[in-house]
Design a protein around this motif. Structure first.
Motif, PDB file in Angstrom:
ATOM      1  N   SER A   1       0.857  -1.189   0.000  1.00  0.00           N
ATOM      2  CA  SER A   1       0.000   0.000   0.000  1.00  0.00           C
ATOM      3  C   SER A   1       0.890   1.234   0.000  1.00  0.00           C
ATOM      4  O   SER A   1       1.715   1.412   0.906  1.00  0.00           O
ATOM      5  N   ILE A   2       0.746   2.064  -1.027  1.00  0.00           N
ATOM      6  CA  ILE A   2       1.584   3.260  -1.187  1.00  0.00           C
ATOM      7  C   ILE A   2       0.780   4.475  -0.725  1.00  0.00           C
ATOM      8  O   ILE A   2      -0.266   4.787  -1.297  1.00  0.00           O
ATOM      9  N   ILE A   3       1.268   5.150   0.300  1.00  0.00           N
ATOM     10  CA  ILE A   3       0.553   6.287   0.879  1.00  0.00           C
ATOM     11  C   ILE A   3       1.256   7.580   0.479  1.00  0.00           C
ATOM     12  O   ILE A   3       2.456   7.741   0.704  1.00  0.00           O
ATOM     13  N   ILE A   4       0.491   8.507  -0.106  1.00  0.00           N
ATOM     14  CA  ILE A   4       1.053   9.780  -0.571  1.00  0.00           C
ATOM     15  C   ILE A   4       0.245  10.933   0.025  1.00  0.00           C
ATOM     16  O   ILE A   4      -0.902  11.166  -0.366  1.00  0.00           O
TER      17      ILE A   4
ATOM     18  N   ASN B   1       2.845   8.485 -12.019  1.00  0.00           N
ATOM     19  CA  ASN B   1       3.248   7.674 -13.182  1.00  0.00           C
ATOM     20  C   ASN B   1       4.443   6.786 -12.848  1.00  0.00           C
ATOM     21  O   ASN B   1       4.518   5.628 -13.280  1.00  0.00           O
ATOM     22  N   SER B   2       5.390   7.326 -12.076  1.00  0.00           N
ATOM     23  CA  SER B   2       6.560   6.519 -11.727  1.00  0.00           C
ATOM     24  C   SER B   2       6.182   5.344 -10.829  1.00  0.00           C
ATOM     25  O   SER B   2       6.778   4.262 -10.914  1.00  0.00           O
ATOM     26  N   LEU B   3       5.181   5.529  -9.972  1.00  0.00           N
ATOM     27  CA  LEU B   3       4.732   4.447  -9.094  1.00  0.00           C
ATOM     28  C   LEU B   3       3.882   3.433  -9.860  1.00  0.00           C
ATOM     29  O   LEU B   3       3.987   2.223  -9.636  1.00  0.00           O
ATOM     30  N   ILE B   4       3.038   3.927 -10.759  1.00  0.00           N
ATOM     31  CA  ILE B   4       2.223   3.034 -11.589  1.00  0.00           C
ATOM     32  C   ILE B   4       3.112   2.152 -12.454  1.00  0.00           C
ATOM     33  O   ILE B   4       2.855   0.958 -12.642  1.00  0.00           O
ATOM     34  N   GLU B   5       4.199   2.733 -12.982  1.00  0.00           N
ATOM     35  CA  GLU B   5       5.099   2.011 -13.876  1.00  0.00           C
ATOM     36  C   GLU B   5       6.134   1.160 -13.141  1.00  0.00           C
ATOM     37  O   GLU B   5       6.928   0.464 -13.775  1.00  0.00           O
ATOM     38  N   ASN B   6       6.117   1.197 -11.792  1.00  0.00           N
ATOM     39  CA  ASN B   6       7.057   0.362 -11.042  1.00  0.00           C
ATOM     40  C   ASN B   6       6.836  -1.107 -11.363  1.00  0.00           C
ATOM     41  O   ASN B   6       5.702  -1.537 -11.631  1.00  0.00           O
ATOM     42  N   ASP B   7       7.903  -1.896 -11.314  1.00  0.00           N
ATOM     43  CA  ASP B   7       7.804  -3.283 -11.763  1.00  0.00           C
ATOM     44  C   ASP B   7       7.179  -4.219 -10.723  1.00  0.00           C
ATOM     45  O   ASP B   7       7.043  -5.417 -10.975  1.00  0.00           O
ATOM     46  N   TYR B   8       6.795  -3.690  -9.589  1.00  0.00           N
ATOM     47  CA  TYR B   8       6.073  -4.499  -8.600  1.00  0.00           C
ATOM     48  C   TYR B   8       4.586  -4.336  -8.869  1.00  0.00           C
ATOM     49  O   TYR B   8       4.043  -3.228  -8.814  1.00  0.00           O
ATOM     50  N   GLU B   9       3.908  -5.417  -9.141  1.00  0.00           N
ATOM     51  CA  GLU B   9       2.549  -5.338  -9.680  1.00  0.00           C
ATOM     52  C   GLU B   9       1.460  -5.238  -8.620  1.00  0.00           C
ATOM     53  O   GLU B   9       0.470  -4.524  -8.809  1.00  0.00           O
ATOM     54  N   ASN B  10       1.579  -5.959  -7.514  1.00  0.00           N
ATOM     55  CA  ASN B  10       0.493  -6.037  -6.541  1.00  0.00           C
ATOM     56  C   ASN B  10       0.552  -4.835  -5.600  1.00  0.00           C
ATOM     57  O   ASN B  10       1.202  -4.870  -4.557  1.00  0.00           O
ATOM     58  N   LYS B  11      -0.144  -3.784  -5.979  1.00  0.00           N
ATOM     59  CA  LYS B  11      -0.044  -2.542  -5.211  1.00  0.00           C
ATOM     60  C   LYS B  11      -1.358  -1.772  -5.261  1.00  0.00           C
ATOM     61  O   LYS B  11      -2.166  -1.918  -6.171  1.00  0.00           O
ATOM     62  N   GLU B  12      -1.544  -0.957  -4.252  1.00  0.00           N
ATOM     63  CA  GLU B  12      -2.620   0.025  -4.223  1.00  0.00           C
ATOM     64  C   GLU B  12      -2.000   1.369  -3.867  1.00  0.00           C
ATOM     65  O   GLU B  12      -0.971   1.431  -3.177  1.00  0.00           O
ATOM     66  N   ILE B  13      -2.591   2.438  -4.379  1.00  0.00           N
ATOM     67  CA  ILE B  13      -2.083   3.787  -4.116  1.00  0.00           C
ATOM     68  C   ILE B  13      -3.164   4.561  -3.368  1.00  0.00           C
ATOM     69  O   ILE B  13      -4.301   4.676  -3.844  1.00  0.00           O
TER      70      ILE B  13
ATOM     71  N   ILE C   1      -5.317  -0.393 -11.750  1.00  0.00           N
ATOM     72  CA  ILE C   1      -4.621  -0.196 -10.473  1.00  0.00           C
ATOM     73  C   ILE C   1      -5.577   0.484  -9.498  1.00  0.00           C
ATOM     74  O   ILE C   1      -6.292   1.433  -9.854  1.00  0.00           O
ATOM     75  N   ASP C   2      -5.580  -0.005  -8.278  1.00  0.00           N
ATOM     76  CA  ASP C   2      -6.460   0.541  -7.247  1.00  0.00           C
ATOM     77  C   ASP C   2      -5.874   1.867  -6.729  1.00  0.00           C
ATOM     78  O   ASP C   2      -4.868   1.866  -6.009  1.00  0.00           O
ATOM     79  N   ILE C   3      -6.482   2.967  -7.133  1.00  0.00           N
ATOM     80  CA  ILE C   3      -6.042   4.298  -6.696  1.00  0.00           C
ATOM     81  C   ILE C   3      -7.184   4.944  -5.916  1.00  0.00           C
ATOM     82  O   ILE C   3      -8.286   5.114  -6.439  1.00  0.00           O
ATOM     83  N   LYS C   4      -6.920   5.292  -4.663  1.00  0.00           N
ATOM     84  CA  LYS C   4      -7.927   5.919  -3.815  1.00  0.00           C
ATOM     85  C   LYS C   4      -7.469   7.332  -3.450  1.00  0.00           C
ATOM     86  O   LYS C   4      -6.274   7.592  -3.303  1.00  0.00           O
TER      87      LYS C   4
END
Length: 332
Positions: free
Chosen positions: A10-13, A27-39, A64-67
């Motif tokens: 889970s990426i918190i910004i 965009n840099s986080l979306i394009e990261n090579d780790y696939e299983n993520k939420e922002i 991608i799950d972006i909240k």
């Protein structure tokens, strides 16, 4: 990509009026090579186009799950705590909106966490100028140099994987926050310093991963540099109201330096005995400032950087120290 883990991160910004940088960051986080993520973006009621940019990117990347969640208090540690409570991942990354991330940033950090080498992992911060000007370039260089930022290894392009006292944009095992608690909401700044010291106290291991790189866009003028570091210095001292151990020795070096300048100048007026050692020490500091400014200008093959570098070093050190002195007055 080497398969590292199927666990979710889970990426918190935290954001507040970040229209200039948020698209590059996301965009840099979306394009990261780790696939299983939420922002999870926790926004402090931005009044610019930040939310519109986020909504557009969210619509363009519906895989991608972006909240986005509102942070009515507009305080960074409050935003972080909201994000942590909302997170569904096994790992939690604290990201900055002023920053972009190398494609392997998440996977490189999680690899070390999966190998149980550490409890928190983070990469290098490569400071980028906010504008294409000599002053902006000088500020970026100062914030990457040991004479400017001291012992913060993640800022000085250290190439050794090692245990450190802090990292920026760390990825945490989720249970870290269950053991140590959340960020202190009273700390409007420097909440990360207090958290890292708390983590080390209970035996958590923090590791710097040089192959993971982030690119931070620094302030681009002296006024913003002064204000930002004045507030950093202020909150190093104010944080003692809310935590017994909220800073380390290196964080109060600018306070000691500015007190030395003020008290040494006053004492030198009345005492020749004090004046001589005071001037020797002050001259040594000025010499180091000139030496490193010249060295960086030569390295960059741009002698227009020399004076902006010199002023940036002085502003960085003095503004931080003045902020800490002001903090002392407020708590006495």
């Amino acid at each position: 990509m080497e398969k590292v883990s199927s666990k979710k991160v889970s990426i918190i910004i935290p954001t507040l009026n970040e229209e200039k940088y948020i698209e590059k960051c996301l965009n840099s986080l979306i394009e990261n090579d780790y696939e299983n993520k939420e922002i999870i973006i926790v926004d402090g009621l931005s009044t610019d186009n930040t939310k519109e940019i986020i909504d557009r990117i969210k619509n363009e990347n519906n895989n991608i799950d972006i909240k986005i969640i509102d942070n009515e208090l507009k305080i960074t540690p409050v935003a972080l705590n909201i994000g942590i409570k909302e997170a569904t991942g096994d790992y939690i990354m604290i990201a900055g909106a002023h920053t972009t991330y190398s494609k392997n940033y998440i996977s490189a950090c999680i690899k070390r966490l999966e190998e149980n080498k550490c409890d928190i992992a983070g990469g290098l911060v490569i400071t980028q100028p906010g504008k294409d000007t000599a002053i902006a370039k000088a500020i970026a260089n100062v914030l990457s140099h040991p004479f400017g930022v001291g012992g913060a290894k993640y800022r000085t392009c250290n190439e050794k994987e090692e245990y450190v006292d802090t990292v920026a944009y760390g990825i945490y095992k989720k249970e870290v926050f269950e053991k140590a608690g959340l960020f202190k909401p009273e700390l409007k700044r420097n909440q990360d310093i207090e958290m890292n010291l708390r983590l080390k106290k209970i035996g958590m291991r923090i590791m710097l991963i040089p192959e993971a790189k982030s690119y931070y866009y620094a302030r681009d003028n002296y006024n913003d540099l002064f204000k930002n570091n004045f507030l950093n210095g202020l909150w190093v001292i104010l944080s003692t109201h809310y935590s017994k151990k909220a800073y380390s020795i290196r964080h109060i070096v600018p306070l000691i330096f500015v007190l030395f300048l003020i008290l040494g100048t006053i004492a030198s007026i009345f005492s020749g005995i004090i004046r001589i050692p005071f001037l020797i020490i002050l001259s040594f500091y000025v010499f180091l400032s000139i030496f490193f400014s010249l060295k960086i200008a030569i390295k960059n093959k741009d002698f227009k950087l020399f004076f902006p570098m010199l002023f940036s070093f002085w502003i960085l050190h003095i503004s931080y120290g003045l902020g800490s002195i002001y903090g002392l007055f407020l708590i006495l």
